[in-house]
Design a protein around this motif. Structure first.
Motif, short mmCIF file in Angstrom:
data_model
loop_
_atom_site.label_atom_id
_atom_site.label_comp_id
_atom_site.label_asym_id
_atom_site.label_seq_id
_atom_site.Cartn_x
_atom_site.Cartn_y
_atom_site.Cartn_z
N MET A 116 0.83 -1.19 0.00
CA MET A 116 0.00 0.00 0.00
C MET A 116 0.87 1.25 0.00
O MET A 116 1.93 1.26 0.60
N THR A 117 0.37 2.28 -0.65
CA THR A 117 1.07 3.57 -0.65
C THR A 117 0.46 4.47 0.43
O THR A 117 -0.61 4.17 0.97
N LEU A 118 1.12 5.57 0.70
CA LEU A 118 0.60 6.54 1.68
C LEU A 118 -0.77 7.05 1.23
O LEU A 118 -1.68 7.18 2.05
N GLN A 119 -0.93 7.29 -0.06
CA GLN A 119 -2.20 7.77 -0.59
C GLN A 119 -3.32 6.73 -0.41
O GLN A 119 -4.45 7.08 -0.09
N GLU A 120 -3.00 5.46 -0.63
CA GLU A 120 -4.00 4.41 -0.47
C GLU A 120 -4.42 4.27 1.00
O GLU A 120 -5.61 4.11 1.30
N ILE A 121 -3.45 4.35 1.90
CA ILE A 121 -3.77 4.27 3.33
C ILE A 121 -4.60 5.48 3.75
O ILE A 121 -5.57 5.35 4.50
N THR A 122 -4.22 6.66 3.26
CA THR A 122 -4.97 7.88 3.59
C THR A 122 -6.42 7.74 3.12
O THR A 122 -7.36 8.06 3.86
N ALA A 123 -6.62 7.24 1.90
CA ALA A 123 -7.97 7.06 1.36
C ALA A 123 -8.77 6.07 2.21
O ALA A 123 -9.95 6.29 2.50
N LYS A 124 -8.13 4.98 2.62
CA LYS A 124 -8.80 3.97 3.45
C LYS A 124 -9.20 4.57 4.80
O LYS A 124 -10.31 4.34 5.29
N MET A 125 -8.30 5.36 5.38
CA MET A 125 -8.60 5.98 6.67
C MET A 125 -9.70 7.03 6.54
O MET A 125 -10.54 7.16 7.43
N LYS A 126 -9.73 7.76 5.42
CA LYS A 126 -10.81 8.73 5.18
C LYS A 126 -12.15 8.02 5.11
O LYS A 126 -13.14 8.48 5.67
N GLU A 127 -12.18 6.90 4.42
CA GLU A 127 -13.40 6.11 4.27
C GLU A 127 -13.90 5.62 5.63
O GLU A 127 -15.08 5.72 5.94
N ASN A 128 -12.99 5.09 6.44
CA ASN A 128 -13.36 4.60 7.77
C ASN A 128 -13.79 5.74 8.68
O ASN A 128 -14.77 5.61 9.43
N ALA A 129 -13.07 6.86 8.64
CA ALA A 129 -13.38 7.99 9.51
C ALA A 129 -14.73 8.62 9.19
O ALA A 129 -15.42 9.12 10.08
N ALA A 130 -15.13 8.57 7.91
CA ALA A 130 -16.40 9.17 7.50
C ALA A 130 -17.59 8.52 8.19
O ALA A 130 -18.66 9.12 8.29
N GLN A 131 -17.41 7.32 8.69
CA GLN A 131 -18.49 6.58 9.35
C GLN A 131 -18.40 6.67 10.87
O GLN A 131 -19.17 6.01 11.57
N LYS A 132 -17.47 7.46 11.40
CA LYS A 132 -17.23 7.54 12.84
C LYS A 132 -17.64 8.89 13.40
O LYS A 132 -17.86 9.85 12.67
N SER A 133 -17.71 8.96 14.72
CA SER A 133 -17.99 10.21 15.42
C SER A 133 -16.67 10.84 15.86
O SER A 133 -15.64 10.18 15.94
N SER A 134 -16.74 12.13 16.18
CA SER A 134 -15.54 12.82 16.65
C SER A 134 -15.06 12.18 17.95
O SER A 134 -15.83 11.57 18.69
N PHE A 135 -13.75 12.31 18.22
CA PHE A 135 -13.21 11.77 19.47
C PHE A 135 -12.46 12.85 20.25
O PHE A 135 -11.82 12.57 21.25
N GLY A 141 -9.77 14.71 14.96
CA GLY A 141 -10.89 14.09 15.65
C GLY A 141 -11.80 15.07 16.34
O GLY A 141 -12.76 14.68 17.00
N ASN A 142 -11.54 16.38 16.18
CA ASN A 142 -12.45 17.40 16.70
C ASN A 142 -13.63 17.59 15.76
O ASN A 142 -14.68 18.07 16.16
N ALA A 143 -13.43 17.25 14.50
CA ALA A 143 -14.48 17.36 13.49
C ALA A 143 -15.41 16.14 13.58
O ALA A 143 -15.01 15.08 14.04
N ASN A 144 -16.63 16.32 13.15
CA ASN A 144 -17.59 15.21 13.15
C ASN A 144 -18.21 15.08 11.77
O ASN A 144 -19.00 15.92 11.39
N PRO A 145 -17.84 14.07 10.99
CA PRO A 145 -16.91 12.99 11.30
C PRO A 145 -15.45 13.47 11.27
O PRO A 145 -15.18 14.54 10.71
#
Length: 98
Positions: free
Chosen positions: A1-20, A37-41
């Motif tokens: 995986m590249t940095l861009q692929e990991i970033t995209a995967k993390m963006k996808e996962n974070a979009a379904q989460k609440s702020s922390f 994590g101050n933003a929601n999502p």
């Protein structure tokens, strides 16, 4: 995986989460991933900003962590993962990483 692929995967996962309520930076030898994590999502980017918690790893170990091949606690205990700042924030990240 590249940095861009990991970033995209993390963006996808974070979009379904609440702020922390904190910011985290993953610093690797191939670049950074910043999680607001101050933003929601939570917002994920490659901006190199100051964070409440900075997690430093070699990129290959980071890719293994994201891919589920390396356990975060094991990485920390063996020195593959170093945490600067608020360690409690790092504990909240499991759900965003995978």
């Amino acid at each position: 995986m590249t940095l861009q692929e990991i970033t995209a995967k993390m963006k996808e996962n974070a979009a379904q989460k609440s702020s922390f309520g904190s910011t985290v930076k993953f610093a690797t030898d191939q670049g950074v991933i910043f999680v607001d994590g101050n933003a929601n999502p939570p917002v994920v980017s490659n901006d190199d900003k100051d964070a409440d918690c900075t997690i430093k790893m070699d990129f290959s170990d980071f890719a293994d962590l994201i891919g589920g091949k390396l356990d975060g606690m094991t990485a920390f205990m063996t020195g593959k993962l170093k945490i600067e700042g608020d360690m409690g924030v790092a504990m909240k990240l499991q759900s965003i990483l995978r």
